[in-house]
Design an enzyme around this catalytic site. Structure first.
Site, mmCIF file in Angstrom:
data_model
loop_
_atom_site.group_PDB
_atom_site.id
_atom_site.type_symbol
_atom_site.label_atom_id
_atom_site.label_comp_id
_atom_site.label_asym_id
_atom_site.label_seq_id
_atom_site.Cartn_x
_atom_site.Cartn_y
_atom_site.Cartn_z
ATOM 1 N N GLY A 117 0.825 -1.211 0.000
ATOM 2 C CA GLY A 117 0.000 0.000 0.000
ATOM 3 C C GLY A 117 0.859 1.261 0.000
ATOM 4 O O GLY A 117 0.589 2.218 -0.732
ATOM 5 N N ASP A 140 4.558 -10.047 6.226
ATOM 6 C CA ASP A 140 3.901 -11.068 5.399
ATOM 7 C C ASP A 140 4.815 -11.592 4.288
ATOM 8 O O ASP A 140 4.565 -12.653 3.726
ATOM 9 C CB ASP A 140 2.629 -10.499 4.756
ATOM 10 C CG ASP A 140 1.520 -10.254 5.759
ATOM 11 O OD1 ASP A 140 1.761 -10.476 6.967
ATOM 12 O OD2 ASP A 140 0.424 -9.840 5.361
ATOM 13 N N GLU A 235 -4.301 -16.230 8.817
ATOM 14 C CA GLU A 235 -5.568 -15.503 9.000
ATOM 15 C C GLU A 235 -6.366 -15.384 7.698
ATOM 16 O O GLU A 235 -7.588 -15.273 7.709
ATOM 17 C CB GLU A 235 -5.301 -14.110 9.564
ATOM 18 C CG GLU A 235 -4.453 -13.256 8.614
ATOM 19 C CD GLU A 235 -4.105 -11.876 9.142
ATOM 20 O OE1 GLU A 235 -4.609 -11.466 10.191
ATOM 21 O OE2 GLU A 235 -3.299 -11.206 8.467
ATOM 22 N N ARG A 285 4.434 -9.164 15.461
ATOM 23 C CA ARG A 285 4.977 -7.937 14.874
ATOM 24 C C ARG A 285 5.842 -7.139 15.843
ATOM 25 O O ARG A 285 6.559 -6.237 15.422
ATOM 26 C CB ARG A 285 3.831 -7.043 14.378
ATOM 27 C CG ARG A 285 3.345 -7.456 13.062
ATOM 28 C CD ARG A 285 2.735 -6.383 12.205
ATOM 29 N NE ARG A 285 2.192 -5.224 12.814
ATOM 30 C CZ ARG A 285 1.015 -4.682 12.464
ATOM 31 N NH1 ARG A 285 0.285 -5.260 11.533
ATOM 32 N NH2 ARG A 285 0.594 -3.583 13.009
HETATM 33 O O1 F6P Z 1 0.222 -6.601 6.465
HETATM 34 C C1 F6P Z 1 0.825 -6.896 7.671
HETATM 35 C C2 F6P Z 1 -0.202 -7.321 8.675
HETATM 36 O O2 F6P Z 1 0.511 -7.695 9.823
HETATM 37 C C3 F6P Z 1 -1.158 -8.411 8.205
HETATM 38 O O3 F6P Z 1 -0.616 -9.697 8.285
HETATM 39 C C4 F6P Z 1 -2.328 -8.185 9.100
HETATM 40 O O4 F6P Z 1 -3.530 -8.629 8.501
HETATM 41 C C5 F6P Z 1 -2.359 -6.712 9.267
HETATM 42 O O5 F6P Z 1 -1.043 -6.251 9.063
HETATM 43 C C6 F6P Z 1 -2.869 -6.272 10.604
HETATM 44 O O6 F6P Z 1 -2.986 -4.895 10.633
HETATM 45 P P1 F6P Z 1 -3.418 -4.050 11.903
HETATM 46 O O7 F6P Z 1 -2.153 -3.716 12.652
HETATM 47 O O8 F6P Z 1 -4.058 -2.849 11.330
HETATM 48 O O9 F6P Z 1 -4.318 -4.880 12.753
#
Ligand code: F6P
Length: 358
Positions: A117, A140, A235, A285
């Site tokens: 994005g 990812d 997911e 993360r």
């Molecule tokens: O794109 C990275 C990611 O960690 C995806 O795997 C996950 O769906 C998304 O970000 C989650 O985003 P947020 O932090 O907005 O919940």
């Protein structure tokens, strides 16, 4: 006055972002540039500009930290992508405001650290005359035009660690443990984390699954005396003829989540085994980056500054054949790098008796 390079981190955070920032600062210092870090992703470009000077003292010791010291967001005025391949356009007046802020601050090049994005937004800024350099980032690991992104290895490490812990409880109780991991469109985290963590069943978006096949794999294991089973589900995975499980849409991309619970319920109903599920979510993360992500992040940051210094605007740092190179940002946009269902890694997983529920 030194020429300035701007840098921002955009999209979901991931381990290794601070290693990139440190690499940018040290390489820029060497080449005679000053670095300013825009806060909270592209939002920092809105007038009057929200930024901080990044220098050696302010980036000293940050490499081991997770997250990003300048903040990030995957929401806001610059979101240029909603869902896979659906391109939304950043408003022209917002782009113009950002251009003016950068000009007033004497920023000659803007390094954008982000995923699919963010690269879509970077492309639009570049087309509007802002000198952009992209640095690929996503846990990812699904960005096209680079063999690897930093953050992925740290996420896989978190999955492997969780699997090691769940393995002992699964075998002690003779239970099925279902672990839901991240991976919206691509199953790289589930596949790598699953193989490294000794999973018995891995469910990924690229290979739609069948609940009866999953149940029969578990029954086969039981018949062999293997009573504990570990299931990893991305997911974004979905059953044949089914849909991804979405939570909500929050001013940008929809949020996924919940498939783990559903898979656990369906398994329990079909096997009568005690089944539990857990969602790793953002644990994947956060935290310190692995060795690999620190090194990759550093290399990417240094390369981005060198590209800016040489005037290779509109390009993105890319990892190919163990070398850090560059490609046009356009090559990375709207084309996701998915797991090849018949590729070597999936085949290797099958060869160590991992079922994909297909
Ligand atoms: O794109 C990275 C990611 O960690 C995806 O795997 C996950 O769906 C998304 O970000 C989650 O985003 P947020 O932090 O907005 O919940």
């Amino acid at each position: 006055m030194k020429p300035r390079i701007g840098v921002l981190t955009s999209g979901g955070d991931c381990p290794g972002l601070n290693a990139v920032l440190r690499g940018v600062v040290l390489a820029a210092d060497k080449l005679g540039w000053e670095v300013i870090g825009f806060r909270d992703g592209f939002e920092g470009l809105l007038p009057p500009g929200s930024y901080t000077i990044l220098d050696r003292p302010s980036t000293n010791g940050i490499m081991a930290l997770g997250g990003t010291i300048i903040g990030t967001t995957n929401r806001g005025h610059f979101v240029a992508k909603i869902g896979a391949g659906d391109r939304a356009v950043v408003a022209a007046e917002v782009v113009e405001q950002a251009r003016k802020v950068l000009q007033d601050l004497n920023v000659k090049a803007l390094i954008i650290v982000g995923g699919d994005g963010s690269m879509t937004t970077a492309l639009q800024l570049q087309e509007a005359g802002i000198n952009c350099i992209g640095v690929p980032k996503t846990i990812d690991n699904d960005l096209e035009a680079t063999a690897m992104t930093f953050g992925f290895d740290s996420a896989v490490d978190a999955v492997m660690d969780a699997m090691d812990r769940l393995h002992t409880t699964a075998t002690s109780h003779k239970r099925v443990m279902v672990v839901e991991v991240m991976g919206r469109h691509a199953g790289w985290i589930a596949l790598h984390g699953g193989i490294a963590g000794g999973a018995d069943i891995i469910l990924i978006p690229e290979i739609p699954f069948d609940y009866d096949k999953i149940a029969s794999a578990i029954k086969d294991r039981d018949a062999r005396g293997e009573h504990g089973t570990l299931v990893v589900v991305a997911e974004g995975a979905k059953p044949r003829d089914g849909q991804q499980v979405k939570r909500d849409i929050e001013g940008g991309e929809f949020r996924l989540g919940g498939i783990g619970d559903i898979v656990a319920r369906e398994i329990a109903a079909r096997t009568a085994k005690e089944t539990r599920s857990c969602v790793l979510g953002h644990l994947q993360r956060g935290g310190a980056p692995t060795t690999l992500d620190r090194i990759l992040g550093t290399r990417f940051g240094v390369k981005a500054v060198q590209l800016a210094n040489e005037g290779h605007f509109g390009s993105m740092v890319s990892y190919q054949n163990y070398q850090v190179r560059h490609v046009p940002i356009a090559d990375a946009v709207n084309r996701l790098r998915l797991v090849p269902p018949n590729g070597e890694l999936v085949q290797t997983a099958r060869d160590v008796e991992i079922s994909f529920g297909d």
